[in-house]
Enzyme design. Sequence first.
Site, PDB file in Angstrom:
ATOM      1  N   ALA A  64      42.502  32.646  46.305  1.00 26.80           N
ATOM      2  CA  ALA A  64      41.052  32.706  46.411  1.00 26.80           C
ATOM      3  C   ALA A  64      40.430  32.238  45.106  1.00 26.80           C
ATOM      4  CB  ALA A  64      40.621  34.134  46.700  1.00 26.80           C
ATOM      5  N   GLY A 105      45.769  34.293  47.830  1.00 22.54           N
ATOM      6  CA  GLY A 105      45.251  33.790  49.110  1.00 22.54           C
ATOM      7  C   GLY A 105      45.991  32.556  49.592  1.00 22.54           C
ATOM      8  N   GLU A 108      48.819  33.962  51.448  1.00 19.01           N
ATOM      9  CA  GLU A 108      48.294  34.585  52.673  1.00 19.01           C
ATOM     10  C   GLU A 108      47.995  33.515  53.740  1.00 19.01           C
ATOM     11  OE1 GLU A 108      45.989  38.575  51.400  1.00 19.01           O
ATOM     12  OE2 GLU A 108      45.196  36.742  50.481  1.00 19.01           O
ATOM     13  N   GLU A 128      47.731  39.517  43.033  1.00 18.15           N
ATOM     14  CA  GLU A 128      46.388  40.118  43.014  1.00 18.15           C
ATOM     15  C   GLU A 128      46.306  41.382  42.166  1.00 18.15           C
ATOM     16  OE1 GLU A 128      46.301  37.715  46.877  1.00 18.15           O
ATOM     17  OE2 GLU A 128      47.771  38.694  45.597  1.00 18.15           O
TER      18      GLU A 128
END
Length: 701
Positions: A64, A105, A108, A128
Amino acid sequence: MTSSASVCTDMAGTIAVLTIINPPVNSLSANVRRDLVAALSRSVINGVTGVVIAGAGANFSAGADIQEFTAGLDPTAPDANDVHAAIEASPVPVVAALRGAVLGGGLELALACHGRVADDTARIGLPEVKLGLLPGGGGTQRLPRIAKPMIAADMIASGRTLAAAEAMAAGIVDRLGPDVMAAARELIAKLAASGQTATAKRPPLSGLVEAIETARAAIPAKSPHADASRTALDSMAGAIHLPFPEALAQERRLFLGLMASTPSRALRHLFFAERAAANATGVDKTTRARAIETVGVIGAGTMGSGIAMVFANAGFPVTLIERDPAALERGLKRIRDVYDRAVAKGDLSTSQAQQRLADIAGRTDMSALSHADLIVEAAFEEMAVKLAIFAELDKLAKQGAILATNTSALDVNVIARSTSRRADVVGLHFFSPAHVMRLLEIVRAEATDAQVLATVIRLARQVGKTPVVVGVCDGFLANRLLYPYLRQVDLMLEEGALPAQVDLALTGFGLAMGPCAMLDMAGQDVAWHVRQRQLKDWNPAMRYSRLADLLVEQGRLGSKTGAGWYRYAAGGRQKEDDPAVEAMILAESARLGLARRAISDEEIVRRALYAIVNEGAFALADGTVQRAGDIDVAYTQGVGFPAARGGPMFWADTVGLKAIHQEIVALHAGGDANWTPAPLLKALAESGRSFGDLDRERQGA
Ligand code: T1G
């Protein structure tokens, strides 16, 4: 090929290849998420037989866009879970082609695909927690449905990254090979034949309960992200107890909770501050660096031998110079002992240790440095000694060699002016133990050339150090801010505190070590020499405590002499309170006519840390340091300030500069010039601005 801002679509036969283009690390910003969903649905509508998702350049995706968290999430864009749901709903197989960074992310996104292929450059992880967060895009739910539970739980709680082969063994990667596109096409064909299963529809792998408990038990209590690790495991447990959609919703709630937390804001601040600290005025990515292939280190004492290991550990051949064979042998033995311990602990293989030792050549003749590209002087901390060495280096070092000094406080300008090559002279201030501490203060002298700076900044990162560029002043940055901090400690001891209380109050706040124990470890004589130098032009309006001087006069130099503020069992590091020190302190209070009073832990923390913050504001104003963030990086990486509090300046912003300035003004009103308020602190406090605002203003300037 069709292309939108951040995702381009190419066709390979009947397979659509969606490539994320968001340099430098393909972070999954709002635009990327929006364009991915659009490209995927367009491809499906066009009747493709499969989809490959890839990243442009060396990386798949670093996750992200962390900047978005600070700037505030864009509610209009599809969030990560929307993107993943679109992939899982695809009627055709979607395969991720992984290279380079596959983090957060990014992983993910790959986990939501029906399959994953990788080449051996792939670095795969969910880091994270290192940002005080948890994988908030389904990572805590999909990873345990794909990867071996023990590895899945450990990855999520520790944030560690796996190499491609490890990820393959863990079940995360389905195919490993040099040509990821070919492997992706093969996997799509296989999935099209066998039918693809959405990861969310798979059950979590068995053994997850034990795996979570094992990972929970392994969380280091002092870890700056312990809370995030525990919360990430709580979220992961949702995979056992809750249907996927509810577990995903729980994960999101927990993620948003962490995102709003001070530890996460602090760790994200440090992520960017660490990268910003490598930028110095007049030096940027286009500044040409000099080639460094060989390194010389002068002095094989504690610092010199540590510095030699820093470069040998990074694969540089090092020539280590000492004045005589006996001193050289002591230094080489110190290095052998460190490597032997590392082999015994399994941190190094025997062949690695042998290679590093082979890369360090001991010599007693300075002329052995005539070919070195970089020479780091780490000799005795006395100006005359340093000037003699630099005079010799000026004669024998090759043209273009970088001449660095590891002095921790002496004037680098004076050293540079003593040579005919001032532009090649720079300070490289390592922190003890040099082969362990990540901080490297790069001291920019008045004539240091931009190329020299660019070279040592990049070299610092290459050898695993975090560079912070500072100006020449007494103590540079980290030590300069420690001086008023240590003065407050001594003054509070006079007024009513005792060493153990002071250390407990500050370690309770989160410091890795209290100031009294720290000075005992570093050597009370080292700080004594600094004070003697400072006393030569001392401002009498500043209160001065002679308590620490009394320790030195009594030969209590710290753990190395078995006694300092504490006493140490024979040769050990185990400290214990010493009634003799308490008696000395009480006697000094009486001599000063001070009625000792109860001092709270809160007062200890405030006075000690406000002294750092105030001096930090002076250093920002006089140009010793460019950013408040640099101070935070230096203190969290070099002085043991808790990362979960973001560093002293970030912490000050959380307290509020108005309150801090008011208290400093009140302390100053007591007549002690140690508390002269920094004008910059006053200006920020009165204008309602923070140190963070100041950095943003300076960055924008
Ligand atoms: N977001 C925004 N900017 C990023 C970024 C990111 N994720 N990663 C790197 N950058 C910037 C960085 O600031 C620098 O900018 C430039 O890219 C190069 O980085 C929902 C919540 C990938 C190993 O924690 O570990 O996904 O200074 O200097 O040494 O679950 O960057 O040039 O202006 O570090 O080659 C999780 C973070 C996010 C990985 C490359 N991801 N990045 O290292 O280059 S949270 C991470 C890294 C998340 C989801 C959650 C490293 C790297 P500038 P660099 P590098």
